[in-house]
Design a protein around this motif. Sequence first.
Motif, mmCIF file in Angstrom:
data_model
loop_
_atom_site.group_PDB
_atom_site.id
_atom_site.type_symbol
_atom_site.label_atom_id
_atom_site.label_comp_id
_atom_site.label_asym_id
_atom_site.label_seq_id
_atom_site.Cartn_x
_atom_site.Cartn_y
_atom_site.Cartn_z
ATOM 1 N N VAL A 111 0.838 -1.201 0.000
ATOM 2 C CA VAL A 111 0.000 0.000 0.000
ATOM 3 C C VAL A 111 0.876 1.254 0.000
ATOM 4 C CG1 VAL A 111 -1.790 1.258 1.249
ATOM 5 C CG2 VAL A 111 -1.832 -1.230 1.195
ATOM 6 N N GLY A 112 2.016 1.172 0.682
ATOM 7 C CA GLY A 112 2.917 2.317 0.742
ATOM 8 C C GLY A 112 3.357 2.783 -0.634
ATOM 9 N N ILE A 113 3.662 1.832 -1.522
ATOM 10 C CA ILE A 113 4.084 2.213 -2.874
ATOM 11 C C ILE A 113 2.923 2.889 -3.595
ATOM 12 C CG2 ILE A 113 4.921 1.360 -5.092
ATOM 13 C CD1 ILE A 113 6.215 -0.960 -3.583
ATOM 14 N N TYR A 114 1.711 2.371 -3.400
ATOM 15 C CA TYR A 114 0.554 2.962 -4.074
ATOM 16 C C TYR A 114 0.410 4.433 -3.715
ATOM 17 C CZ TYR A 114 -4.104 3.868 -5.746
ATOM 18 O OH TYR A 114 -5.163 4.405 -6.408
ATOM 19 N N ALA A 115 0.641 4.761 -2.438
ATOM 20 C CA ALA A 115 0.507 6.150 -2.003
ATOM 21 C C ALA A 115 1.461 7.062 -2.769
ATOM 22 C CB ALA A 115 0.757 6.242 -0.500
ATOM 23 N N LYS A 116 2.635 6.522 -3.172
ATOM 24 C CA LYS A 116 3.620 7.355 -3.892
ATOM 25 C C LYS A 116 3.134 7.757 -5.284
ATOM 26 C CE LYS A 116 7.097 8.535 -2.648
ATOM 27 N NZ LYS A 116 7.299 9.834 -1.959
ATOM 28 N N PHE A 117 2.146 7.031 -5.831
ATOM 29 C CA PHE A 117 1.592 7.433 -7.122
ATOM 30 C C PHE A 117 0.729 8.686 -6.979
ATOM 31 C CE2 PHE A 117 2.690 3.125 -8.448
ATOM 32 C CZ PHE A 117 3.113 3.333 -9.739
ATOM 33 N N GLY A 118 0.435 9.078 -5.727
ATOM 34 C CA GLY A 118 -0.365 10.279 -5.506
ATOM 35 C C GLY A 118 0.468 11.552 -5.539
ATOM 36 N N ASP A 119 1.806 11.424 -5.495
ATOM 37 C CA ASP A 119 2.661 12.612 -5.515
ATOM 38 C C ASP A 119 2.656 13.268 -6.888
ATOM 39 O OD1 ASP A 119 3.259 11.860 -3.000
ATOM 40 O OD2 ASP A 119 5.329 11.253 -3.393
ATOM 41 N N GLN A 120 2.875 14.569 -6.903
ATOM 42 C CA GLN A 120 3.057 15.270 -8.178
ATOM 43 C C GLN A 120 4.397 15.981 -8.186
ATOM 44 O OE1 GLN A 120 1.604 15.157 -10.983
ATOM 45 N NE2 GLN A 120 -0.132 13.906 -10.319
ATOM 46 N N PRO A 121 5.270 15.799 -9.173
ATOM 47 C CA PRO A 121 5.156 14.773 -10.203
ATOM 48 C C PRO A 121 5.419 13.380 -9.616
ATOM 49 C CG PRO A 121 7.289 15.839 -10.340
ATOM 50 C CD PRO A 121 6.541 16.539 -9.247
ATOM 51 N N ILE A 122 4.920 12.351 -10.296
ATOM 52 C CA ILE A 122 5.154 10.990 -9.818
ATOM 53 C C ILE A 122 6.626 10.640 -10.015
ATOM 54 C CG2 ILE A 122 4.464 8.581 -10.027
ATOM 55 C CD1 ILE A 122 1.855 9.502 -11.269
ATOM 56 N N GLN A 123 7.293 10.225 -8.917
ATOM 57 C CA GLN A 123 8.728 9.912 -9.027
ATOM 58 C C GLN A 123 8.899 8.439 -9.366
ATOM 59 O OE1 GLN A 123 8.828 11.561 -5.083
ATOM 60 N NE2 GLN A 123 10.768 12.549 -5.607
ATOM 61 N N TYR A 124 8.924 8.167 -10.661
ATOM 62 C CA TYR A 124 8.954 6.766 -11.090
ATOM 63 C C TYR A 124 10.209 6.040 -10.632
ATOM 64 C CZ TYR A 124 5.011 8.165 -13.878
ATOM 65 O OH TYR A 124 3.793 8.625 -14.247
ATOM 66 N N ASP A 125 11.332 6.760 -10.615
ATOM 67 C CA ASP A 125 12.573 6.106 -10.188
ATOM 68 C C ASP A 125 12.486 5.674 -8.728
ATOM 69 O OD1 ASP A 125 12.409 8.781 -9.587
ATOM 70 O OD2 ASP A 125 14.569 9.150 -9.696
ATOM 71 N N ILE A 126 11.954 6.547 -7.875
ATOM 72 C CA ILE A 126 11.807 6.207 -6.451
ATOM 73 C C ILE A 126 10.829 5.041 -6.295
ATOM 74 C CG2 ILE A 126 10.951 7.044 -4.227
ATOM 75 C CD1 ILE A 126 13.289 8.624 -4.660
ATOM 76 N N ILE A 127 9.714 5.122 -7.030
ATOM 77 C CA ILE A 127 8.696 4.070 -6.921
ATOM 78 C C ILE A 127 9.277 2.712 -7.306
ATOM 79 C CG2 ILE A 127 6.567 3.199 -7.970
ATOM 80 C CD1 ILE A 127 5.501 6.015 -7.963
ATOM 81 N N MET A 128 10.049 2.681 -8.390
ATOM 82 C CA MET A 128 10.607 1.391 -8.810
ATOM 83 C C MET A 128 11.683 0.918 -7.838
ATOM 84 S SD MET A 128 9.104 -0.048 -11.377
ATOM 85 C CE MET A 128 7.564 0.438 -10.655
ATOM 86 N N ALA A 129 12.413 1.849 -7.213
ATOM 87 C CA ALA A 129 13.395 1.445 -6.196
ATOM 88 C C ALA A 129 12.667 0.809 -5.018
ATOM 89 C CB ALA A 129 14.214 2.647 -5.743
#
Lengths: 302, 289
Positions: free
Chosen positions: B239-257
């Motif tokens: 669920v924690g990763i899902y919350a990161k998709f709510g950020d603007q801009p979405i930090q794809y590199d952080i999310i994939m890490a």
Amino acid sequence: MLGSVYTKSRRMWSRTRSIARTDSVYPYLLILPVVIWLSVVYFYPLVRVVFFSFTDATLANPGEFVGLQQYRTALTGEFVDTIYRTAIWTGFSVSFAMLIGLGGALALRKPFFGRKVVITIALIPWAMPLSITGYIWRIMLMADIGFINIVLHDNFGLISENLVFMRDYPLASVIGVRIWKAFPFALIVYYARLKAIPSELYEAARLDGAGKWTQFRKITLPQLREVTMITLILLTVWTTMLFDIIFVMTGGGPGTSTMIIPVEIYKDAFQNFRLGRASAKAMITVALLMVLTSIYWKIADF
Amino acid sequence: MLGKILTSSVEGRHQLKTRLQEGARWAAIVTLVVAVLIPVYAAFRISLTPYAQLGEEHILPTYWAWDTYLRAIENTFVLRQILNSFIFATAVTTLNLLIVIPAAYALSRYDFRGKYAFMFGVLMTQMLAAVTIVPGLFAIVVETGFIDTYIGVIVPLVAINTALSLWLLKGFFDTVDVALEDAARMDGCSRLQIIRQIVMPISIPGILTSAIFVFIASYNAFLIPLILLSDRAVNPVTVGIYAKFGDQPIQYDIIMAMTIMALIPILVVFFYMQKYIVKGLTSGGFKGM
């Protein structure tokens, strides 16, 4: 309908052996913890859902009794489209996952060096959490930074423009992801079943002059029948009720193009706060699944 | 002469056919391996590419921005959330097996009135799936004040995984020979002694298999923690990763890490326990369901 499932499953289960028929309380004591646990956190919530489905309850207030209103609204509204869409989602994902699983299992049938490694790799999607599968594929399929476009467009120039999966093929894309996630289960089940077919059957067929194709049709396929029905039922139920992948990839969008039943129930309950409506849809889904499973069960005829 | 040519051409055709078959087989195997590994590789590649370079057309990793991982650890709750996932998974597995082992044993060894009604009830929980009980579950958890607590998530997850472990374990107990137990009974062992000293030791592989399945399933849990936990610090990593998709801009590199970090523990469990997993997936357990 349900009755026939019950009697059939009972017939299947009663093949289990037991030390003794007993009237003592001992076995009841052993199952008691499970009975209590499931009653409190499974059947009691379910009873609440049944009650909610006859009210206009929201998250904030318990609402009033409205009879079958919620069911009527659901069955005349957009939810019908959602049911069709869910059928497409489940039908395509399950059939392709099973075909690919069967193909993979057949390809892995003959032993070779490294077969164990290949099977381990093939099982990775199975072990991967559904939500994480969704995150990875959501980014894989993106138009500008997605790996598929980087390979096909930027590097090899096989396509003239970046594919915008989530705009042009949203439903097909999420189905593809579901296939990727589900085929390993079918593969390993088929793989194990193929291994268990006695080789004498094939030898006898060869002596009778049967070719490879005839052997496959007359021996392999019939032997896979039961395992196919079970995998089909399990994958159908799991996929129909699958929330995570679509929720994290598209949230049901764009528009309602990937909206399937579980995602719609969630949105009704926790984004629009309409517990009553969500509960009615949940009950309809349970009824549909039971009918579907009973039909499968009838066809299966163990 | 003619005969010889004919036979050799027939043989040749046969050989060609086998070679084609072999080719198709290997093509299938290679495709399968590549199709499974590419998404994992792509996620890894993005986690190592600096944000500004994400759109660049490199198939092979060109950047090695390991600091993305450091930033993910510093700026998100990822390590805490992976720990949370472990707490949830361990607690759920332990409680689940504590209640399921006796029940599975009873189902395997005794005939009693109501047995099939009980089995049917458990089977129904598989059919219903979490999403159908979620509106009712949410109401109950709010009323009892367990919202945003570990217990509020653990208790439902134990129930949701009951059918899975009950069927695996029952299938396993069915394969254990009853003769040993009968002998022990003749020698005057009590029922508890029989379970503790005879059944449990033989059943360790079966119990381990069930434990791994429940552990993986509860590490994967998403919907239940999503609705019952709002605090990012108690969320599991899914669920924690899902919350990161709510950020603007979405930090794809952080999310994939974060994704790679979340995947590592579960893949380690998977690779270590693979023998048991394959056994579980192919045992009678799933057939009974």
